[in-house]
Each structure stands twice: as C-alpha cells, then as structure tokens.
Design an enzyme around this catalytic site. Structure first.
Site, PDB file in Angstrom:
ATOM      1  N   HIS A  91       0.820  -1.218   0.000  1.00 26.28           N
ATOM      2  CA  HIS A  91       0.000   0.000   0.000  1.00 26.28           C
ATOM      3  C   HIS A  91       0.852   1.265   0.000  1.00 26.28           C
ATOM      4  CE1 HIS A  91      -4.008  -1.909   0.761  1.00 26.28           C
ATOM      5  NE2 HIS A  91      -3.186  -2.923   0.991  1.00 26.28           N
TER       6      HIS A  91
ATOM      7  N   ASP B 299       3.204   9.392  -0.564  1.00 24.75           N
ATOM      8  CA  ASP B 299       2.089   8.545  -0.147  1.00 24.75           C
ATOM      9  C   ASP B 299       1.846   7.494  -1.215  1.00 24.75           C
ATOM     10  OD1 ASP B 299       0.058   7.738   1.532  1.00 24.75           O
ATOM     11  OD2 ASP B 299      -0.674   9.778   1.847  1.00 24.75           O
TER      12      ASP B 299
HETATM   13  P1  ADP Z   1      -2.962   6.147   5.485  1.00 22.33           P
HETATM   14  O1  ADP Z   1      -3.344   4.779   5.040  1.00 22.33           O
HETATM   15  O2  ADP Z   1      -1.498   6.432   5.382  1.00 22.33           O
HETATM   16  O3  ADP Z   1      -3.472   6.527   6.824  1.00 22.33           O
HETATM   17  P2  ADP Z   1      -4.882   7.168   3.490  1.00 22.33           P
HETATM   18  O4  ADP Z   1      -5.225   8.576   3.136  1.00 22.33           O
HETATM   19  O5  ADP Z   1      -4.663   6.276   2.333  1.00 22.33           O
HETATM   20  O6  ADP Z   1      -3.639   7.204   4.464  1.00 22.33           O
HETATM   21  O7  ADP Z   1      -6.077   6.571   4.333  1.00 22.33           O
HETATM   22  C1  ADP Z   1      -6.562   7.156   5.484  1.00 22.33           C
HETATM   23  C2  ADP Z   1      -7.923   6.537   5.795  1.00 22.33           C
HETATM   24  O8  ADP Z   1      -8.201   6.738   7.175  1.00 22.33           O
HETATM   25  C3  ADP Z   1      -9.043   7.174   5.006  1.00 22.33           C
HETATM   26  O9  ADP Z   1      -9.976   6.188   4.642  1.00 22.33           O
HETATM   27  C4  ADP Z   1      -9.637   8.164   6.014  1.00 22.33           C
HETATM   28  O10 ADP Z   1     -11.016   8.351   5.840  1.00 22.33           O
HETATM   29  C5  ADP Z   1      -9.367   7.491   7.331  1.00 22.33           C
HETATM   30  N1  ADP Z   1      -9.116   8.515   8.362  1.00 22.33           N
HETATM   31  C6  ADP Z   1      -8.105   9.379   8.422  1.00 22.33           C
HETATM   32  N2  ADP Z   1      -8.218  10.179   9.499  1.00 22.33           N
HETATM   33  C7  ADP Z   1      -9.341   9.811  10.122  1.00 22.33           C
HETATM   34  C8  ADP Z   1     -10.028  10.256  11.276  1.00 22.33           C
HETATM   35  N3  ADP Z   1      -9.570  11.258  12.002  1.00 22.33           N
HETATM   36  N4  ADP Z   1     -11.158   9.620  11.615  1.00 22.33           N
HETATM   37  C9  ADP Z   1     -11.606   8.604  10.874  1.00 22.33           C
HETATM   38  N5  ADP Z   1     -11.017   8.145   9.771  1.00 22.33           N
HETATM   39  C10 ADP Z   1      -9.904   8.733   9.396  1.00 22.33           C
END
Ligand code: ADP
Length: 470
Positions: free
Chosen positions: A157, A364
């Site tokens: 990922h 990312d």
């Molecule tokens: P990573 O996998 O590095 O955290 P991504 O942007 O690919 O980054 O995915 C982040 C996921 O986590 C998304 O689906 C997002 O909706 C969720 N997310 C991020 N911050 C929050 C939060 N504060 N509360 C709920 N879900 C979150």
C-alpha cells in the site's frame, strides 16, 4: 477461490469503531461482500505464544474476521521497531528516520513466521492467500517453508523507493529475496513497480521479462493495481451526512467563511508542517483572506510510542498555536486543529462542507483521503482538491490543483486559487476526477488483483524445477 486476506490490523475489533488508515477502510467493504476471511492482529499481545495462536473469529457480511493475539516478546521489535522505524520511513524516502535496535529484524521475522503458522488452520484445497503491506514482506516465504503451494499474492500500500533508499534498510536483500516467494506482487503506481524491478535487476542481478522475475522460488509477476474507494457508497453517505449534528454544527459555525479541510493520520509522510506553513504564508501574503477562510485540520494520533511521531505531534501543536496567535482575532481563528477520529459518515459530511480539500503528503502510496474528498462533493457545487504530486492518487486525479509540498509559496497560491475558483471550472475538474474514480473503484481493484493472482499462479509455479538461484 477461497480467499484468505491478511493484514497487520483488521478493520475493527469492536463494531462502530472509527477506522483510521487507508488499508482497513479500503478492505472492509470488499471483504464484507466477497466472503473472504480477513486475518490480522487483534491489537492484543500474549506472553508465551510460540507455536499455538489464539484467534477470535467474527462474522463479517458474507465473510469473516479472524483476530489474532500476537506474541508479546516480539511485538515491539516487529511493529514499532522494524516495520515502523525501519521499513515505513524508508518506504516513504525518509532513510534519515531509520532507527532500529539489534533484535528488531529477528522479531519481525518471528512475527511473520508466527502468522504463517496461524494461517495454516484457514487453508483449504482451493485457498489463495492475499497478504497486505509492509508488515509482512516475508510471510509468503514462511508459508512456502511450511509446504504451502497455494497461490500467494502480496500488495504494497506504500510507495517503493529507489534502490539507494531501500538499501539503507538493514537486511534489505534478505527481505526482498523473501518477497519473491509471492506469485504476484502488486504496487500502487508505475514508479513503485519500476523501482522494485530496478532493485531486482541491479542489486540482485535477476532477469525480468514482461514484469515477471525468475528466482529460486519460481516466478513472480510484478504489476500495478491502483487502489480505489467505494465511490457510490461514499457519495451517498456524504449527501446523507449533511444533517448529522457534527456536520450541521460545523456549517452553522462558519458565518460565511469558506472552509478548507485536511484529514490525516499524524504522520511525517503527510506533510502537515508544510501544509500549515503554506496556510500561514497565504494569510501573510493575502491578508484580505483573513476572516473569509478557515482550515479544519483533523490529525489523528498514530504510532505515538515512536519518537519521531511524538516529536511531530508537539511540533504541530506549537506551530498551529503560533499561526493562530499571529493571525487570529477575537471572533476568528484561521486553523481549527483536532486530534481525534471520526466515523466515515461524519468524515464524508465534513469533506462535503469544505470548499477546498488539502491533501499534501511528501510521499504517499495512494492517499485515500484525496479520493474520498472528491467522491463526497455536491455535484451541483463541488469543491476543489489541492493535491501533492507525490501522492499515488495524483496519477489519476490530474485535474486536481497539483502542488509540490516542498514549495510553500506554490502551495499557498494553489490554496488561494482553490478558494476563488469559479463554479464552471470547479465542475469541470471535479467531473473529470469522478470519471477516474468510477473507473477504478475498490471493487474493481479487488477483482483485478484476485483474477491476476489466479492467473499468475497457474503459469508461475509449474517451472520451479528450472529455477535460478537468487
Ligand atoms: P494512510 O493509510 O497512510 O493513513 P490514506 O489517506 O490512504 O492514508 O487513508 C486514510 C484513511 O483513514 C481514510 O480512509 C480516512 O477516511 C481514514 N481517516 C483518516 N483520518 C481519520 C479520522 N480522524 N477519523 C476517521 N477516519 C480517518
């Protein structure tokens, strides 16, 4: 095909727990529908675990979750140590943050071996294993050592960096050689896949033909499968969420200001410091924007026991308070900064309330927040995505305002441009992005990888006897 999906953490140990992290959020809807078994850590550790594992199995739609306790003696070295203080920084091109203790690599391998033994109970004649992410680079090799000849696929990922950077990870050759036990190795972008193949050629001297590498394990196919989201579900959720109390309170609190939103795990790869600096720069260079705009930055704490993360949390809190102190007024603060999680529904409603989505990671793999922000918009009046060109999502979302997150002035200008963009241009850009999202949903990703895994194994393992030693 009876699919067993493996990741470090499964979506949730308890129903309704907010999901933070792209992998968990992405996999949940497809596992629910496909009937797969999703195996991962329960988040608990146990003393004395060696051969036997304990799994709590819960139904999940047509499929199931199996939550496994991991061995206490090795968990720290595996998770905080090798996975998140060696692999994660290197995979995000931050080799300066690599910090490992002597036994971390051994613990990483032990937990991979432990997981392999635990998976044996889920094996049926038609099982295929699909291993997720950098926590389990060597799990396929451990399964092969246990005699497993079933198809085993792996999806990364995160990004895969250049040879010089991955070469800074202790035991990198050993690990990459172990990865070649997988029949199929999937990446988010062409660059990631090319970097990996480049490493195999130049560091390990292996031959590659049409993305297929031959090693002592047989053949492994390397290919690109950009991950998507459940676009229609997210759009529907966002439309419904506008009446949610958290969302309507936010709307009422704005007094006509335009909102920009950032939603991230609190991680150094997300470029949060640069983003806050860009917002600060924008307010300094265009003071007329004061009182007319606000940034809502949600930064959910993550991996807080690792020093680099603790340091970042303090740095950000200080920076935000400095910007608010300099630009704020008695009845207006430029930045609302929150360190907590939200349900997907509330998040969808918050995205839809924001005129600008600011997604500016330094690196990312994909960045699902970028895709979620787009899917959540109101088609009649969509917002603008400001997106780092170093997020995997930038390959597909080319009509976002693409920025270099290291260039603070450029980012400041892009955020200001986004706030003032006319409706016709916003709609044109948004519609083009939605076409991309609809062409590459999470359902499509899941189907493409599963099909490719079946095909890869059919052609790969028949030639083990002619294999070339790595
Ligand atoms: P990573 O996998 O590095 O955290 P991504 O942007 O690919 O980054 O995915 C982040 C996921 O986590 C998304 O689906 C997002 O909706 C969720 N997310 C991020 N911050 C929050 C939060 N504060 N509360 C709920 N879900 C979150």
């Amino acid at each position: 095909m009876n699919l067993v999906v493996v990741s470090n953490r499964v979506a949730r140990a308890r129903a309704n727990e907010p999901l933070t992290g792209g992998l968990a959020a992405a996999l949940l809807p497809v596992v629910e529908k496909s009937g797969a078994i999703w195996v991962g850590s329960s988040g608990r550790v146990r003393d004395g675990l060696h051969k036997d594992s304990f799994a709590e199995v819960q139904a999940l739609g047509a499929g199931a979750l199996a939550l496994l306790d991991l061995p206490a003696a090795h968990y720290g070295g595996y998770y905080e140590g090798f996975a998140n203080s060696a692999l994660w920084p290197a995979l995000h091109s931050r080799s300066d943050l690599i910090h490992v203790s002597r036994d971390d690599y051994q613990s990483y391998r032990e937990v991979n071996a432990f997981m392999a033994r635990a998976l044996m109970r889920f094996r049926k004649p038609d099982t295929a294993f699909w291993i997720q992410d950098y926590h389990f680079l060597s799990l396929g090799a451990e399964l092969r050592d246990l005699g497993v000849r079933h198809p085993i696929g792996f999806f990364l990922h995160t990004p895969w960096p250049t040879r010089a950077i991955i070469g800074a990870v202790p035991h990198h050759r050993d690990l990459v050689e172990a990865m070649l036990a997988y029949d199929l190795i999937g990446f988010q972008t062409d660059d990631d896949c090319e970097n990996f193949l480049g490493y195999l050629q130049s560091e390990l001297g292996l031959k590659i033909e049409d993305g297929v590498v031959t090693s002592r394990h047989g053949k492994s196919r390397c290919a690109v499968f950009p991950i998507g989201i459940d676009v229609e579900k997210f759009a529907l959720q966002a439309a419904k969420a506008s009446s949610h109390p958290d969302v309507s309170r936010l709307r009422r609190s704005l007094h006509g200001e335009q909102l920009a939103i950032g939603v991230d795990r609190l991680d150094y790869s997300k470029g949060l410091v640069n983003r806050i600096n860009a917002f600060d720069r924008m307010l300094t260079s265009q003071p007329a924007l004061k009182r007319t705009v606000t940034l809502l930055q949600i930064a959910t704490p993550s991996r807080g026991t690792i020093e680099a993360y603790g340091n970042l949390q303090s740095e950000l809190a200080k920076l935000v308070s400095d910007v608010n102190g300099r630009h704020g007024e008695t009845d207006w603060m430029p930045i609302r900064y929150l360190n907590r999680g939200y349900s997907q529904t509330v998040l969808a409603g918050l995205y839809r309330t924001a005129r600008v989505g600011v997604v500016t990671p330094l690196h990312d793999g994909m960045n699902l927040v970028a895709k979620e922000y787009v899917a959540a918009q109101n088609p009649a009046d969509p917002g603008v995505l400001v997106l780092s060109k170093f997020a995997g999502a930038a390959n597909e979302l080319q009509t976002a305002l693409l920025v270099n997150p290291h260039e603070i002035d450029g980012m400041a200008r892009a955020i200001a441009t986004a706030f003032s963009m006319p409706l016709t241009e916003r709609r044109m850009r948004w519609e083009a992005m939605m076409r991309k999202l609809r062409a590459g949903t999470i359902q499509q990703w899941f189907a493409d990888f599963s099909d490719a895994l079946e095909d890869a194994q059919a052609s790969n393992r028949t030639v083990v006897s002619e294999s070339v030693a790595v």
